[in-house]
Write a protein that holds these residues in place. Structure first.
Motif, mmCIF file in Angstrom:
data_model
loop_
_atom_site.group_PDB
_atom_site.id
_atom_site.type_symbol
_atom_site.label_atom_id
_atom_site.label_comp_id
_atom_site.label_asym_id
_atom_site.label_seq_id
_atom_site.Cartn_x
_atom_site.Cartn_y
_atom_site.Cartn_z
ATOM 1 N N ALA A 198 0.822 -1.206 0.000
ATOM 2 C CA ALA A 198 0.000 0.000 0.000
ATOM 3 C C ALA A 198 0.856 1.256 0.000
ATOM 4 O O ALA A 198 0.553 2.239 -0.704
ATOM 5 N N GLU A 199 1.946 1.249 0.767
ATOM 6 C CA GLU A 199 2.817 2.415 0.799
ATOM 7 C C GLU A 199 3.560 2.590 -0.520
ATOM 8 O O GLU A 199 3.759 3.719 -0.986
ATOM 9 N N MET B 109 -1.099 6.780 6.090
ATOM 10 C CA MET B 109 -1.558 5.973 4.960
ATOM 11 C C MET B 109 -2.975 6.328 4.531
ATOM 12 O O MET B 109 -3.367 6.064 3.395
ATOM 13 N N GLY B 110 -3.779 6.864 5.474
ATOM 14 C CA GLY B 110 -5.141 7.247 5.132
ATOM 15 C C GLY B 110 -6.204 6.261 5.578
ATOM 16 O O GLY B 110 -7.330 6.302 5.067
ATOM 17 N N ARG C 261 2.385 1.802 -3.424
ATOM 18 C CA ARG C 261 1.395 2.382 -4.343
ATOM 19 C C ARG C 261 1.160 3.857 -4.043
ATOM 20 O O ARG C 261 1.031 4.678 -4.950
ATOM 21 N N ARG C 262 1.109 4.213 -2.754
ATOM 22 C CA ARG C 262 0.915 5.624 -2.392
ATOM 23 C C ARG C 262 2.061 6.479 -2.893
ATOM 24 O O ARG C 262 1.875 7.653 -3.232
ATOM 25 N N HIS C 263 3.248 5.891 -2.963
ATOM 26 C CA HIS C 263 4.420 6.609 -3.457
ATOM 27 C C HIS C 263 4.612 6.452 -4.966
ATOM 28 O O HIS C 263 5.662 6.822 -5.498
ATOM 29 N N LEU D 158 -6.318 1.385 -3.875
ATOM 30 C CA LEU D 158 -5.193 1.974 -4.604
ATOM 31 C C LEU D 158 -4.910 1.246 -5.915
ATOM 32 O O LEU D 158 -3.959 1.578 -6.615
ATOM 33 N N HIS E 88 -7.845 -1.270 1.771
ATOM 34 C CA HIS E 88 -7.137 -0.024 1.463
ATOM 35 C C HIS E 88 -6.256 -0.201 0.235
ATOM 36 O O HIS E 88 -6.241 0.660 -0.663
ATOM 37 N N PRO F 141 3.307 11.916 1.206
ATOM 38 C CA PRO F 141 4.328 10.970 0.740
ATOM 39 C C PRO F 141 5.705 11.595 0.507
ATOM 40 O O PRO F 141 6.612 10.904 0.053
ATOM 41 N N HIS G 130 6.929 0.654 6.552
ATOM 42 C CA HIS G 130 6.759 2.100 6.408
ATOM 43 C C HIS G 130 8.102 2.782 6.183
ATOM 44 O O HIS G 130 8.218 3.723 5.384
ATOM 45 N N TRP H 66 9.155 4.330 1.277
ATOM 46 C CA TRP H 66 9.500 5.615 0.657
ATOM 47 C C TRP H 66 10.918 5.586 0.101
ATOM 48 O O TRP H 66 11.208 6.251 -0.912
#
Length: 508
Positions: free
Chosen positions: A22-23, A60-61, A25-27, A119, A115, A404, A303, A307
């Motif tokens: 998930a992280e 993360m939301g 994808r967020r990045h 994404l 979640h 992010p 986490h 990044w």
């Protein structure tokens, strides 16, 4: 057969693997996530959620959904030979935004999987990794259906028996306790206050009952030594026998949902990185369940890593950035393994001697290759009461830090000019390839006027930021995407800022 490609392959879809995917994808990273099991396990294996993990989930939301599903934990009750012992309240300072909670692992995994699906990525279930081959540019992952995936990086989140770790040739040294233990998910009829972990021992200090409350009516996950036949799942009579022997008063167990037996092991991977292969969670460290440290440590591994992998995949990272994952997280794993082994053999009063450490809020990276000598790499504290333009309510600092990208905070007092702040912001954005958010924190006596600033600003009319950080006039604070401090520079001069950012970003 056509070879499929992906930026990052995540192996294992427990809480750690789901967080990593998930992280990523967020990045903005293309990733895939595999798991050998066809359905998520319905077991409440890991149940404690630490305050730091809620901070991760806020970034993360998905913190709102997690808070709605969780049960607050108020404290711990201890008993010895049925007599009350030390009672610990799980109280934290007011500036810590979240508290301790219980949340069954199956709920954590469901929330994270939903979640991740939002994404655009679904878990590919029933697919097992059978081997890895690394070359200079890729890792080729061989799957049990005959396919080969070419990934730029592979993240092993596949548990204590990790296929990824074994294929990468990473040692996993440690030992195991000789005793066999049992777990049970049951309802307990007793008169103890709700929302408290119960730890009860008999005449033998090693004879321990631990009951952790779960969401639901009088539901608990209980653990103790087992009297069931070796390898057999305990039934209600086995659980009731432990309660009759150790519980502080009359209690009846019923409505058994699930039970299992296990042995406590403690092991630590020799390396968290081998070329393009990285480990997180139980694939890298396993230890006694004391203090609910395992899953939370693994989530924070993911986490920390995501990044850094994202900047690397995007071609923006400094050479040492990905190496910093091992340098930062292996010492954390080593400390947690050592501490939980000691606590598993200690008296109950030692378990919550340091709540901030148990909450995982004291982790810092002072020796990391990406931490500037000007700071210790600690978690950036939160504060509230900031004033943001166009809003009629107080703002929290962490609201600025959970995006992010890294964040540069420029503190403006009575001697800092707007021109100096603007020059620092421009230089920092350039050094970070425009992947940096900049905010000016205006003290009540700031000389700089908002209209003269080229960066967003917040007022600090009540001195909340000043109390939390004790900043010097004009100090520049660089905060990483995982909300750890990367630098604290005494002035907003462009040259020192550029040097600090070179630890994270490659030169333009």
């Amino acid at each position: 057969m056509h070879e499929e490609t992906v930026d990052v392959l995540v192996v294992g879809a427990g809480p750690v693997g789901l967080t990593a995917a998930a992280e990523l994808r967020r990045h903005g990273v293309h990733c895939r996530i595999l798991d050998r099991v066809t359905e998520p396990p319905p077991y409440p294996k890991a149940v404690g959620v630490q305050p730091r993990t809620f901070e991760v989930w806020e970034a993360m939301g998905l913190v709102g959904r997690a808070l709605d599903a969780a049960l607050p934990l108020h404290g711990q009750l201890t008993f010895t030979d049925r007599a009350p012992g030390p009672r610990t309240a799980l109280d934290l300072p007011a500036d810590v935004p979240y508290r301790f909670a219980a949340l069954p692992q199956y709920t954590t995994e469901r929330l994270l999987a939903e979640h991740l699906a939002g994404l655009g990525t679904e878990v590919e279930r029933g697919v097992a990794l059978t081997g890895l081959r690394q070359d200079e540019d890729h890792v080729r992952a061989v799957l049990d259906d005959g396919r080969t995936l070419a990934a730029r990086y592979v993240v092993g989140c596949d548990g204590a028996h990790s296929t990824v770790r074994k294929a990468a040739g990473i040692a996993f040294d440690g030992d195991a306790f000789p005793e066999q233990y049992m777990l049970g998910d049951v309802e307990l009829d007793w008169d103890l206050p709700p929302g408290h972990v119960v730890r009860a021992t008999g005449a033998d200090p090693g004879d321990v009952l631990v009951a952790v409350p779960l969401p639901g009516h009088r539901r608990y996950r209980i653990s103790s030594r087992t009297t069931a036949p070796d390898g057999a799942a305990p039934g209600l009579p086995h659980l009731q026998a432990v309660l009759d022997r150790l519980a502080p008063g009359p209690v009846t167990a019923h409505a058994l949902r699930w039970s299992s037996t296990f042995r406590i092991s403690h092991r630590l991977a020799a390396r968290y990185r081998a070329g393009r292969v990285l480990l997180a969670g139980d694939a890298a460290h396993i230890h006694p369940p004391t203090g609910a440290q395992g899953m939370n440590t693994g989530i924070q591994d993911a986490h920390n890593l995501a990044w850094k992998l994202a900047l690397t995949v995007h071609g923006l990272a400094a050479d040492t950035l990905l190496d910093s994952y091992h340098a930062e997280r292996r010492p954390v794993g080593e400390e947690v393994v050592g501490r939980t082994v000691r606590h598993a053999r200690s008296t109950p009063g030692d378990l919550t001697a340091n709540l901030l450490r148990e909450a995982q809020l004291l982790i810092a990276y002072p020796d990391s290759p990406v931490t500037d000598p000007s700071c210790d790499g600690s978690r950036a504290p939160d504060c509230t009461g900031l004033q943001r333009p166009l809003t009629g309510y107080p703002a929290r600092l962490h609201e600025l830090l959970h995006g992010p990208r890294p964040v540069l905070l420029l503190h403006a007092g009575p001697r800092t000019r707007a021109a100096d702040l603007n020059a620092a912001a421009d230089a920092a954005r350039a050094a970070a390839h425009d992947r940096l958010d900049v905010h000016v924190i205006l003290a009540a006596d700031a000389a700089a006027r908002p209209d003269d600033l080229r960066a967003p600003w917040l007022g600090d009319p009540r001195g909340a930021f000043r109390r939390a950080y004790a900043p010097r006039d004009g100090e520049a604070l660089l905060v990483r995407p995982d909300t750890h401090l990367a630098a604290r520079l005494p002035t907003p001069a462009p040259a020192p800022l550029t040097t600090a950012l070179r630890r994270l970003f490659a030169p333009r």
